[in-house]
Design a protein around this motif. Structure first.
Motif, PDB file in Angstrom:
ATOM      1  N   UNK A  44       0.827  -1.191   0.000  1.00  0.00           N
ATOM      2  CA  UNK A  44       0.000   0.000   0.000  1.00  0.00           C
ATOM      3  C   UNK A  44       0.871   1.254   0.000  1.00  0.00           C
ATOM      4  N   UNK A  45       0.322   2.388  -0.447  1.00  0.00           N
ATOM      5  CA  UNK A  45       1.105   3.626  -0.391  1.00  0.00           C
ATOM      6  C   UNK A  45       1.622   3.940   1.011  1.00  0.00           C
ATOM      7  N   UNK A  46       0.794   3.734   2.032  1.00  0.00           N
ATOM      8  CA  UNK A  46       1.227   4.032   3.399  1.00  0.00           C
ATOM      9  C   UNK A  46       2.384   3.128   3.813  1.00  0.00           C
ATOM     10  N   UNK A  63      10.191   3.608   3.241  1.00  0.00           N
ATOM     11  CA  UNK A  63      11.180   4.601   2.812  1.00  0.00           C
ATOM     12  C   UNK A  63      11.622   5.474   3.978  1.00  0.00           C
ATOM     13  N   UNK A  64      10.674   5.890   4.812  1.00  0.00           N
ATOM     14  CA  UNK A  64      11.021   6.720   5.966  1.00  0.00           C
ATOM     15  C   UNK A  64      11.954   5.981   6.911  1.00  0.00           C
ATOM     16  N   UNK A  65      11.722   4.689   7.093  1.00  0.00           N
ATOM     17  CA  UNK A  65      12.608   3.900   7.951  1.00  0.00           C
ATOM     18  C   UNK A  65      14.010   3.817   7.356  1.00  0.00           C
ATOM     19  N   UNK A  66      14.087   3.692   6.030  1.00  0.00           N
ATOM     20  CA  UNK A  66      15.398   3.638   5.376  1.00  0.00           C
ATOM     21  C   UNK A  66      16.138   4.965   5.528  1.00  0.00           C
ATOM     22  N   UNK A 107       2.928   5.320  -5.899  1.00  0.00           N
ATOM     23  CA  UNK A 107       2.222   6.251  -5.029  1.00  0.00           C
ATOM     24  C   UNK A 107       2.704   6.056  -3.598  1.00  0.00           C
ATOM     25  N   UNK A 108       3.002   7.156  -2.909  1.00  0.00           N
ATOM     26  CA  UNK A 108       3.450   7.103  -1.515  1.00  0.00           C
ATOM     27  C   UNK A 108       2.433   7.725  -0.561  1.00  0.00           C
ATOM     28  N   UNK A 109       1.225   7.939  -1.040  1.00  0.00           N
ATOM     29  CA  UNK A 109       0.208   8.509  -0.178  1.00  0.00           C
ATOM     30  C   UNK A 109       0.046  10.001  -0.401  1.00  0.00           C
ATOM     31  N   UNK A 110      -0.829  10.613   0.382  1.00  0.00           N
ATOM     32  CA  UNK A 110      -1.186  12.022   0.148  1.00  0.00           C
ATOM     33  C   UNK A 110      -0.145  13.003   0.673  1.00  0.00           C
ATOM     34  N   UNK A 111      -0.184  14.195   0.108  1.00  0.00           N
ATOM     35  CA  UNK A 111       0.580  15.305   0.653  1.00  0.00           C
ATOM     36  C   UNK A 111      -0.074  15.786   1.949  1.00  0.00           C
ATOM     37  N   UNK A 112       0.675  16.544   2.730  1.00  0.00           N
ATOM     38  CA  UNK A 112       0.174  16.987   4.030  1.00  0.00           C
ATOM     39  C   UNK A 112      -0.805  18.151   3.868  1.00  0.00           C
ATOM     40  N   UNK A 113      -1.785  18.243   4.742  1.00  0.00           N
ATOM     41  CA  UNK A 113      -2.639  19.440   4.748  1.00  0.00           C
ATOM     42  C   UNK A 113      -1.851  20.634   5.262  1.00  0.00           C
ATOM     43  N   UNK A 114      -2.283  21.840   4.935  1.00  0.00           N
ATOM     44  CA  UNK A 114      -1.559  23.029   5.408  1.00  0.00           C
ATOM     45  C   UNK A 114      -1.530  23.101   6.932  1.00  0.00           C
TER      46      UNK A 114
END
Length: 239
Positions: free
Chosen positions: A8-10, A16-19, A148-155
């Protein structure tokens, strides 16, 4: 490849964040790429669908560079060379691509990508402001993914919207923020006798921001960056 391990994207993003964290660097959010971003396909032809930005958040990310061979070898641009090596090697090991804010001109739009990736807000200094760490952050590169890596952050809420003092604008001894950023005035002051405090303790305007004070860069980190800024040709700010 990360996309062959997780589904899944999440999950791809977390992997990737762990790497990135194994390098001692900070994951800096995801950008969903659009044609307007003009990021080319990966070397094997897979389309570039997303970026994970990589960099510093406060003092996170400084220690591995401070212990690197590049900072001690006496050659030019040690931070850029180190960033290219460690982030580039990580990208290659994951079968991804890497982009860097110091490749240019033309420069990749890391400041606008950062606003999209983490919901950062603009500030009167031109620095993107984080509601937690304030102006104490930097982008060192990006991992380009075909998935896909999931959504961008909200402001994020803008700390500047409720800041009445605007002390950042009046703290500069060179008055370099009177109308935008006057880089020439900043550099003249830095090279003058009066610029000693800026050379050793960093930008007075950045330091005057009340947001994220506990994440302020380390003294050796600030001295390195000010020395690098003074010796570099004007180019895109990488924060």
């Amino acid at each position: 490849m990360v996309s062959e391990i997780v589904d899944t994207p999440a999950e791809r993003r977390r992997a990737l964040e762990a790497a990135v964290a194994t390098l001692g660097l900070a994951p800096r959010g995801v950008v969903r790429l659009a044609p307007a971003d003009a990021v080319p396909p990966l070397a094997d032809g897979r389309p570039a669908r997303a970026l994970l930005l990589v960099g510093w958040r406060g003092t996170v990310g400084w220690a591995p560079f401070a212990a690197s061979a590049e900072i001690r070898d006496g050659a030019a641009d040690p931070l850029d060379r180190w960033s290219r090596r460690v982030i580039g090697d990580l990208a290659a090991g994951l079968d991804l691509a890497a982009l860097f804010p110091f490749d240019g001109p033309p420069w990749w739009p890391f400041p606008s990508w950062g606003i999209r990736a983490e919901g950062l807000s603009p500030s009167p200094l031109g620095l993107a402001l984080d509601a937690e760490v304030g102006p104490w952050h930097a982008w060192r590169g990006a991992l380009v993914s075909p998935d896909d890596l999931g959504p961008e952050a909200p402001p994020q809420p803008s700390p500047c919207a409720t800041c009445e003092r605007r002390s950042c604008l009046v703290a500069c001894p060179a008055d370099a923020f009177a109308a935008g950023f006057d880089a020439a005035a900043c550099r003249r002051h830095l090279e003058s006798h009066a610029g000693g405090l800026c050379r050793t303790d960093g930008c007075r305007s950045r330091d005057a921001c009340p947001v994220g004070r506990r994440h302020r860069y380390r003294p050796d980190q600030i001295r390195f960056l000010m020395t690098a800024y003074r010796s570099a040709a004007p180019r895109q700010e990488t924060r």
